[in-house]
Design a protein around this motif. Structure first.
Motif, PDB file in Angstrom:
ATOM      1  N   LYS A  58      25.490  69.369  75.506  1.00  0.00           N
ATOM      2  CA  LYS A  58      25.595  68.268  75.434  1.00  0.00           C
ATOM      3  C   LYS A  58      26.739  67.170  75.254  1.00  0.00           C
ATOM      4  CE  LYS A  58      21.441  65.908  75.121  1.00  0.00           C
ATOM      5  NZ  LYS A  58      20.379  65.591  75.174  1.00  0.00           N
ATOM      6  N   ALA A  59      27.267  67.835  73.629  1.00  0.00           N
ATOM      7  CA  ALA A  59      28.384  67.351  72.571  1.00  0.00           C
ATOM      8  C   ALA A  59      27.727  67.970  71.438  1.00  0.00           C
ATOM      9  CB  ALA A  59      27.439  65.652  72.502  1.00  0.00           C
ATOM     10  N   SER A 113      30.410  66.374  76.418  1.00  0.00           N
ATOM     11  CA  SER A 113      30.370  67.607  76.437  1.00  0.00           C
ATOM     12  C   SER A 113      29.939  67.485  77.885  1.00  0.00           C
ATOM     13  CB  SER A 113      30.297  69.102  76.281  1.00  0.00           C
ATOM     14  OG  SER A 113      29.929  69.174  74.798  1.00  0.00           O
ATOM     15  N   ILE A 114      30.159  66.935  78.790  1.00  0.00           N
ATOM     16  CA  ILE A 114      28.585  65.890  80.219  1.00  0.00           C
ATOM     17  C   ILE A 114      30.559  64.831  80.371  1.00  0.00           C
ATOM     18  CG2 ILE A 114      27.378  65.606  81.341  1.00  0.00           C
ATOM     19  CD1 ILE A 114      25.153  66.064  78.902  1.00  0.00           C
ATOM     20  N   GLU A 148      24.901  57.434  72.030  1.00  0.00           N
ATOM     21  CA  GLU A 148      24.740  57.376  73.298  1.00  0.00           C
ATOM     22  C   GLU A 148      26.707  57.207  73.429  1.00  0.00           C
ATOM     23  OE1 GLU A 148      22.734  53.764  74.346  1.00  0.00           O
ATOM     24  OE2 GLU A 148      20.441  54.412  73.590  1.00  0.00           O
ATOM     25  N   LEU A 149      26.440  57.907  74.577  1.00  0.00           N
ATOM     26  CA  LEU A 149      28.189  58.164  74.718  1.00  0.00           C
ATOM     27  C   LEU A 149      27.942  57.966  76.386  1.00  0.00           C
ATOM     28  CD1 LEU A 149      27.782  60.111  72.346  1.00  0.00           C
ATOM     29  CD2 LEU A 149      30.354  60.468  72.780  1.00  0.00           C
ATOM     30  N   GLN A 196      32.733  61.211  76.876  1.00  0.00           N
ATOM     31  CA  GLN A 196      33.531  60.021  75.573  1.00  0.00           C
ATOM     32  C   GLN A 196      33.722  60.320  74.439  1.00  0.00           C
ATOM     33  OE1 GLN A 196      34.537  57.118  76.448  1.00  0.00           O
ATOM     34  NE2 GLN A 196      35.230  58.130  78.699  1.00  0.00           N
ATOM     35  N   LYS A 197      34.375  59.886  73.224  1.00  0.00           N
ATOM     36  CA  LYS A 197      34.173  60.862  71.428  1.00  0.00           C
ATOM     37  C   LYS A 197      33.963  59.148  71.556  1.00  0.00           C
ATOM     38  CE  LYS A 197      37.033  63.023  68.296  1.00  0.00           C
ATOM     39  NZ  LYS A 197      38.258  63.637  68.256  1.00  0.00           N
ATOM     40  N   LYS A 198      32.877  59.359  70.289  1.00  0.00           N
ATOM     41  CA  LYS A 198      32.565  58.360  69.667  1.00  0.00           C
ATOM     42  C   LYS A 198      32.598  58.146  67.985  1.00  0.00           C
ATOM     43  CE  LYS A 198      30.293  54.959  72.639  1.00  0.00           C
ATOM     44  NZ  LYS A 198      28.446  54.489  72.784  1.00  0.00           N
ATOM     45  N   GLU A 199      33.419  57.332  67.101  1.00  0.00           N
ATOM     46  CA  GLU A 199      32.966  57.608  65.903  1.00  0.00           C
ATOM     47  C   GLU A 199      32.128  56.881  64.863  1.00  0.00           C
ATOM     48  OE1 GLU A 199      35.866  57.237  62.564  1.00  0.00           O
ATOM     49  OE2 GLU A 199      36.645  58.914  63.446  1.00  0.00           O
TER      50      GLU A 199
END
Length: 351
Positions: free
Chosen positions: A242-243, A272-273, A308-309, A313-316
Motif C-alpha cells: 500500500k505504501a 502506492s495507491i 493516513e494518506l 500522497q507523500k507525508k513526512e
C-alpha cells in the motif's frame, strides 16, 4: 510524572548484564602404541613390522603416527553458545529466572525474590502470556516450596497467576519489562525457603522442563538476525503493497525527569495507491539491552506520526518514544503492517 524504575524488590534492585564465558574443553591425546616388554628378539621384530604396517594404514587414513594427540584433540574445541543452556524449547516463550534476592530471615525461613525475563522462541513477532499458577521452587533435587508470581513496578506488588506483556518483540529477543502507564512493569517469583538454602530451579504445571535460576544471564540482542535483520536509517521498506516507508536518522535526548530518554526519528510514507485513501496500521516500540521495552510518546506537537494518506500522497512526520536513561544499544521495533527492526545507533545508509 513518569516513574521509570526497572527494578525488582520492595524498593530498588539494579539489573546487571554480564555475558557468560563458556569454558572450552581441552582434548586428550592418544598414543599410537602402548609400551610392551618383549622377551624374545623375533617377537620384537614381528611387532616392529606390525607397527610399520599400522602406521602405513593410519597414514592412508589421514592420521599421523607417533604423535601424542589425535587430530581431533588438536583442533580447538569451539566455545559453546553462551545462551544455549537457557534456550532449549523452540516454538514457545521461554522463562529465564535470574538474580535472586534475599530478605532478612525469620524463624528459620527467608524470603527470596527471583527476577524474570522471557525469550520469544515462537518464530513470529509476538507478546507473551505464560501461566504460572502452582509453581514451586526447588532448593535441591528433592525439596521444593510454593512460589507466587508478582507483577511489580518496584514500589507496588500485585499477585498474578501469569506473566503477561503487551509489547510485541521478534523471535530470539528477550524482554524483562515494559512501560505500562507511568511505570515500568516487571515480574518476579517469590517464595519462602529455609535459611541456609538457595533457589536452584523452578517448575510450573504445564510448562515443560525446569527453569534454572541463573546469575546475570545476558539480555542482549539480537539473537536471530536471519529472522529480524537489523535495518539502518534511510532503509526503505514496502508496507503491505500500500505504501513505502523510509525511517530517518535517530536522535536521542535526555528527558525530564532524567530517568528516561526520548528517541525520535523522521518517517516518510509514500502511498502506492492512486485511487483511494491509504490507512496504515503501524506500531513502534524501542527496546534496550536491559530488556526493557519503551513506549511511544505522542504528547509533544512534533511527535505526531502520520499514517493516513490521500491517493498517491507523500507525508513526512516524526515518531518519538521513551526508554530508560541507562538503556544501551537501543533498537526500534516496528510491527503491524510491517515487521522490521532498526538499529538506532547505526549510521545512515545511502538513499
Amino acid at each position: 510524572m513518569i516513574h521509570l524504575r526497572p527494578a525488582i524488590g520492595p524498593r530498588d534492585v539494579t539489573v546487571q548484564h554480564l555475558i557468560f564465558d563458556a569454558p572450552t574443553r581441552q582434548g586428550i591425546g592418544a598414543l599410537c602404541f602402548s609400551e610392551c616388554i618383549l622377551r624374545t628378539k623375533w617377537i620384537v621384530q614381528a611387532r616392529f613390522v606390525l607397527a610399520e604396517l599400522a602406521c602405513i594404514m593410519l597414514a592412508f587414513l589421514g592420521t599421523a603416527c607417533g604423535s601424542t594427540a589425535s587430530a581431533a584433540s588438536i583442533t580447538p574445541t569451539p566455545k559453546a553458545n553462551p545462551t544455549a543452556t537457557l534456550s532449549v524449547n523452540p516454538g514457545r516463550w521461554e522463562i529465564i529466572a535470574f538474580n535472586s534476592r534475599e530478605f532478612p530471615p525469620e524463624e528459620g525461613w527467608k524470603t527470596v525474590q527471583i527476577n524474570i525475563a522471557v525469550e520469544n522462541k515462537t518464530y513470529a513477532f509476538g507478546s507473551p502470556t505464560i501461566k504460572t499458577a502452582g509453581a514451586r521452587v526447588f532448593t535441591d533435587s528433592v525439596n521444593s516450596y510454593p512460589v507466587e508470581t508478582f507483577r511489580t513496578t518496584g514500589t507496588t506488588f500485585i499477585r498474578a497467576t501469569e506473566i503477561s506483556f503487551l509489547a510485541k518483540i521478534p523471535h530470539g529477543y528477550r524482554m524483562k519489562g515494559e512501560y505500562r502507564g507511568d511505570a515500568v512493569v516487571t515480574y518476579v517469583f517469590q517464595a519462602k525457603i529455609p535459611v541456609g538454602s538457595k533457589p536452584k530451579s523452578i517448575q510450573i504445571p504445564g510448562y515443560t522442563g525446569e527453569i534454572q535460576v541463573y546469575s546475570n544471564p545476558p539480555l542482549v540482542f539480537p539473537r536471530d538476525l536471519d529472522f529480524a535483520p537489523l535495518r539502518a536509517p534511510n532503509y526503505q521498506t514496502d508496507v503491505s503493497g500500500k505504501a513505502t516507508l523510509t525511517v530517518g536518522k535517530f536522535d536521542r535526548k535526555s528527558g525530564l525527569p532524567a530517568i528516561h530518554d526520548r528517541i525520535s526519528t523522521t518517517i516518510t510514507v509514500s502511498s502506492s495507491i492512486s485511487t483511494t485513501d491509504t490507512v496504515l496500521s503501524i506500531r513502534f516500540l524501542p527496546i534496550g539491552d536491559d530488556g526493557i521495552v519503551g513506549a511511544a510518546f505522542t504528547e509533544a506537537p512534533d511527535c505526531q506520526p502520520k499514517f493516513e494518506l490521500g491517493p498517491g500522497q507523500k507525508k513526512e512526520s516524526r515518531i518519538c518514544a521513551i526508554i530508560p536513561h541507562m538503556a544501551k544499544k537501543v533498537q526500534m521495533i516496528f510491527f503491524g503492517d510491517i515487521h522490521e527492526v532498526y538499529d538506532t545507533q547505526a549510521p545512515e545508509v545511502a538513499p
